[in-house]
Design a protein around this motif. Structure first.
Motif, PDB file in Angstrom:
ATOM      1  N   SER A  31      42.617  44.427  46.135  1.00 46.72           N
ATOM      2  CA  SER A  31      43.705  44.604  45.169  1.00 46.72           C
ATOM      3  C   SER A  31      43.225  44.361  43.746  1.00 46.72           C
ATOM      4  N   VAL A  32      42.411  43.330  43.552  1.00 46.53           N
ATOM      5  CA  VAL A  32      41.899  43.028  42.214  1.00 46.53           C
ATOM      6  C   VAL A  32      40.968  44.136  41.741  1.00 46.53           C
ATOM      7  N   SER A  33      40.117  44.646  42.619  1.00 45.75           N
ATOM      8  CA  SER A  33      39.172  45.694  42.245  1.00 45.75           C
ATOM      9  C   SER A  33      39.882  46.990  41.875  1.00 45.75           C
ATOM     10  N   ALA A  34      41.025  47.246  42.499  1.00 46.37           N
ATOM     11  CA  ALA A  34      41.778  48.458  42.176  1.00 46.37           C
ATOM     12  C   ALA A  34      42.351  48.402  40.775  1.00 46.37           C
ATOM     13  N   VAL A  35      42.621  47.202  40.270  1.00 52.15           N
ATOM     14  CA  VAL A  35      43.190  47.042  38.924  1.00 52.15           C
ATOM     15  C   VAL A  35      42.102  46.889  37.879  1.00 52.15           C
ATOM     16  N   ASP A  36      41.070  46.080  38.182  1.00 49.64           N
ATOM     17  CA  ASP A  36      39.993  45.797  37.231  1.00 49.64           C
ATOM     18  C   ASP A  36      38.656  45.933  37.953  1.00 49.64           C
ATOM     19  N   ALA A  37      37.942  47.022  37.686  1.00 51.42           N
ATOM     20  CA  ALA A  37      36.681  47.273  38.387  1.00 51.42           C
ATOM     21  C   ALA A  37      35.626  46.230  38.038  1.00 51.42           C
ATOM     22  N   SER A  38      35.572  45.790  36.788  1.00 51.07           N
ATOM     23  CA  SER A  38      34.563  44.802  36.389  1.00 51.07           C
ATOM     24  C   SER A  38      34.804  43.467  37.085  1.00 51.07           C
ATOM     25  N   LEU A  39      36.072  43.073  37.195  1.00 50.94           N
ATOM     26  CA  LEU A  39      36.389  41.835  37.907  1.00 50.94           C
ATOM     27  C   LEU A  39      36.082  41.978  39.395  1.00 50.94           C
TER      28      LEU A  39
ATOM     29  N   LEU B 178      33.255  42.254  50.800  1.00 54.53           N
ATOM     30  CA  LEU B 178      33.583  43.486  51.503  1.00 54.53           C
ATOM     31  C   LEU B 178      34.775  44.194  50.876  1.00 54.53           C
ATOM     32  N   GLY B 179      35.745  43.438  50.390  1.00 54.05           N
ATOM     33  CA  GLY B 179      36.914  44.060  49.770  1.00 54.05           C
ATOM     34  C   GLY B 179      36.548  44.851  48.525  1.00 54.05           C
ATOM     35  N   ALA B 180      35.722  44.260  47.659  1.00 54.55           N
ATOM     36  CA  ALA B 180      35.316  44.937  46.428  1.00 54.55           C
ATOM     37  C   ALA B 180      34.426  46.140  46.723  1.00 54.55           C
ATOM     38  N   VAL B 181      33.457  45.970  47.624  1.00 57.40           N
ATOM     39  CA  VAL B 181      32.559  47.080  47.968  1.00 57.40           C
ATOM     40  C   VAL B 181      33.342  48.221  48.619  1.00 57.40           C
TER      41      VAL B 181
END
Length: 315
Positions: free
Chosen positions: A116-124, A165-168
């Motif tokens: 969820s965080v990666s979908a909003v902010d790719a750098s985070l 795994l979530g971010a990747v």
């Protein structure tokens, strides 16, 4: 043994499943729980022995606090309910399944947050991925080589791996829509088929399989590291060794298929070690170690399947 987690457990189980004299013990055996033969003098024709040491209760003497039966302590023990695995505090298959389910639940919850965080902010999301991989690697080493089993560290490892795994997975999903669901289904299918084949006895762990798996794992690791180094130094293109084609087939696809097969081989050895632990009657705390070892294999296999599907979709 290809999985260092179970390599350590096998050594510990071998030490715990022996009597002081070096003979194999039965499940529930506790050293020192039974008197030596020389502690009591037995008189022919009597049901109980006479203790030679003054001031001690003779072995076999009735317990004043326990209900007495006409046949003495032997019949009392016979009438008592049989102790199951829970009463004896030994590991069962249910323990391993439950600990594995809890660990997977923590991993999925952490992966959902990172996704969820990666979908909003790719750098985070990239930062969470880096933290997850570093933290997961450190905790994997701690859990693998620590002499003490710490369930909190096992769950923390699952949390860190979930962040990575979530971010990747979010990055792969943006490039290849639907790939995450495909990878999850494929990973679950490999896990389920491998477990079914092992439970049916059609596939078994063996010394040859262990040697093959170990050699294959080391080879894949060297392949990945060398490809990364040569890519960073500019010797190879951005695709590394994976972009090289042999007879029209990208090398990355061939290596990916081998990696998935090796992952299934690791699962066979993981299941076999859990089976050995249950049969030997090891303490229930080792269920966390078994769950951790299986989790490490499943995480690695998911990443390999994710990469493999991406290679197929590129071609």
């Amino acid at each position: 043994m290809s999985n260092p987690v179970f390599d350590k457990l096998e050594t510990q189980w071998a030490q715990q499943s022996r009597t002081p004299a070096g003979y194999p013990s039965m499940p529930g055996y506790q050293p020192g729980a039974y008197p030596n033969a020389g502690d009591a003098q037995w008189t022919p024709g009597t049901a109980q022995g006479t203790q030679q040491t003054a001031g001690t209760i003779p072995y076999g003497a009735p317990n004043a606090q326990a209900p007495q039966y006409p046949g003495g302590p032997l019949e009392e023990a016979y009438r008592a309910p049989a102790a199951d695995a829970v009463d004896r505090g030994v590991m069962t298959y249910d323990d391993v399944i439950m600990k594995m389910a809890i660990s997977m639940g923590v991993l999925f919850a952490s992966a959902f947050v990172s996704w969820s965080v990666s979908a909003v902010d790719a750098s985070l999301g990239a930062m969470l991925s880096l933290v997850g991989f570093i933290g997961g690697f450190i905790l994997a080493m701690v859990n693998t080589f620590s002499k003490k089993i710490r369930p909190a560290l096992v769950l923390t490892y699952a949390g860190f791996e979930g962040l990575a795994l979530g971010a990747v997975s979010q990055v792969f999903e943006l490039i290849y829509p639907g790939i995450v669901v495909q990878a999850l289904i494929a990973t679950a299918a490999v896990f389920g088929v491998t477990l079914a084949l092992f439970a049916s006895g059609k596939v078994r762990n063996s010394s040859k399989l262990m040697r093959f798996t170990l050699i294959a794992l080391v080879s894949i690791l060297v392949y990945r590291l060398l490809s990364m180094v040569l890519t960073l130094t500019g010797v190879l293109s951005s695709g590394g060794f994976d972009s090289i084609t042999i007879m029209g087939i990208p090398l990355g696809i061939a290596v990916g298929l081998i990696a998935v097969f090796v992952g299934a081989s690791c699962l066979i050895q993981d299941f076999d070690q859990a089976k050995i632990g249950v049969e030997r009657g090891v303490p229930a705390k080792y269920a966390w170690a078994c769950a951790f070892g299986i989790l490490v294999t499943v995480v690695w296999m998911y990443l390999e399947i994710l990469r493999l599907i991406a290679r197929f979709r590129n071609n």
